[in-house]
Design a protein around this motif. Structure first.
Motif, PDB file in Angstrom:
ATOM      1  N   TRP A   1       0.767  -1.242   0.000  1.00  0.00           N
ATOM      2  CA  TRP A   1       0.000   0.000   0.000  1.00  0.00           C
ATOM      3  C   TRP A   1       0.796   1.289   0.000  1.00  0.00           C
ATOM      4  N   LYS A   2       1.992   1.309   0.558  1.00  0.00           N
ATOM      5  CA  LYS A   2       2.705   2.568   0.733  1.00  0.00           C
ATOM      6  C   LYS A   2       2.989   3.304  -0.572  1.00  0.00           C
ATOM      7  N   PRO A   3       3.490   2.649  -1.612  1.00  0.00           N
ATOM      8  CA  PRO A   3       3.691   3.392  -2.868  1.00  0.00           C
ATOM      9  C   PRO A   3       2.372   3.960  -3.426  1.00  0.00           C
ATOM     10  N   ILE A   4       1.301   3.201  -3.281  1.00  0.00           N
ATOM     11  CA  ILE A   4      -0.002   3.660  -3.783  1.00  0.00           C
ATOM     12  C   ILE A   4      -0.490   4.857  -2.976  1.00  0.00           C
ATOM     13  N   ILE A   5      -0.298   4.821  -1.677  1.00  0.00           N
ATOM     14  CA  ILE A   5      -0.695   5.951  -0.825  1.00  0.00           C
ATOM     15  C   ILE A   5       0.075   7.201  -1.230  1.00  0.00           C
ATOM     16  N   LEU A   6       1.385   7.087  -1.378  1.00  0.00           N
ATOM     17  CA  LEU A   6       2.184   8.250  -1.785  1.00  0.00           C
ATOM     18  C   LEU A   6       1.731   8.778  -3.138  1.00  0.00           C
TER      19      LEU A   6
ATOM     20  N   ALA B   1     -11.400  10.358   1.620  1.00  0.00           N
ATOM     21  CA  ALA B   1     -11.110  10.473   0.187  1.00  0.00           C
ATOM     22  C   ALA B   1      -9.966   9.552  -0.205  1.00  0.00           C
ATOM     23  N   LEU B   2      -8.974   9.459   0.659  1.00  0.00           N
ATOM     24  CA  LEU B   2      -7.846   8.569   0.385  1.00  0.00           C
ATOM     25  C   LEU B   2      -8.303   7.118   0.365  1.00  0.00           C
ATOM     26  N   GLU B   3      -9.145   6.755   1.316  1.00  0.00           N
ATOM     27  CA  GLU B   3      -9.670   5.383   1.365  1.00  0.00           C
ATOM     28  C   GLU B   3     -10.476   5.063   0.105  1.00  0.00           C
ATOM     29  N   ARG B   4     -11.287   6.005  -0.355  1.00  0.00           N
ATOM     30  CA  ARG B   4     -12.087   5.791  -1.579  1.00  0.00           C
ATOM     31  C   ARG B   4     -11.213   5.658  -2.826  1.00  0.00           C
TER      32      ARG B   4
END
Length: 130
Positions: free
Chosen positions: A22-27, A39-42
Motif C-alpha cells: 500500500w505505501k507506494p499507492i498511498i504516496l 477520500a484517500l480510502e475511496r
C-alpha cells in the motif's frame, strides 16, 4: 514499524520504509494536494481503513507524510506529502509507475490503462503520466 539497526546498504532502509502493497499507492494518491482520510480510502481500491491508518502512521514516522488536524466539529484531518522526503520518494514511485505502464503497453493491456485514464505512448516512447 521499526528500522533495523544493521544494514549492508542504505537502499535497505528505503526498502524497509516502502515495503508492502500500500505505501507506494498511498504516496501516489497524495501527489497533488492534501487529502482527507475518507477520500484517500475511496481512491485506493481494496484497502481497509485500519490498514490505511497503519500505513499512514508508518509513513509519518519516517517523515514521508504529514497529518494536519483542523479545529472544530466535525473532526477534519488531511494527509499530505512532506515537502522534502515525501516528494523525493514520490519521484521513485512515479518511476515505478511508468515502468508498470511500459510493461502493460508491451503486453497489450492498454484497456486497463484507458479505463483508468492513465496516459501512455503507443509507440513505446516514455510519456509522463499522472
Amino acid at each position: 514499524m521499526k528500522i533495523r539497526e544493521d544494514y549492508t546498504c542504505p537502499l535497505e532502509i528505503a526498502h524497509d520504509i516502502m515495503k508492502g502493497k500500500w505505501k507506494p499507492i498511498i504516496l501516489f494518491q497524495l501527489q497533488r494536494e492534501p487529502v482527507s482520510l475518507s477520500a484517500l480510502e475511496r481512491s485506493i481500491a481494496g484497502i481497509s481503513q485500519k490498514m490505511l491508518l497503519e500505513q499512514l502512521k508508518e509513513l509519518q514516522a519516517f517523515g514521508l507524510v504529514d497529518k494536519h488536524a483542523f479545529d472544530g466539529y466535525p473532526l477534519r484531518v488531511e494527509y499530505s506529502l512532506t515537502p522534502d522526503r515525501g516528494r523525493r520518494m514520490l519521484e521513485a514511485v512515479r518511476i515505478m509507475q511508468q515502468i508498470g505502464v511500459d510493461i502493460m503497453v508491451e503486453q497489450g493491456q492498454t484497456d486497463f490503462l484507458d479505463a483508468k485514464g492513465i496516459a501512455y505512448s503507443k509507440d513505446g516512447c516514455p510519456q509522463k503520466s499522472g
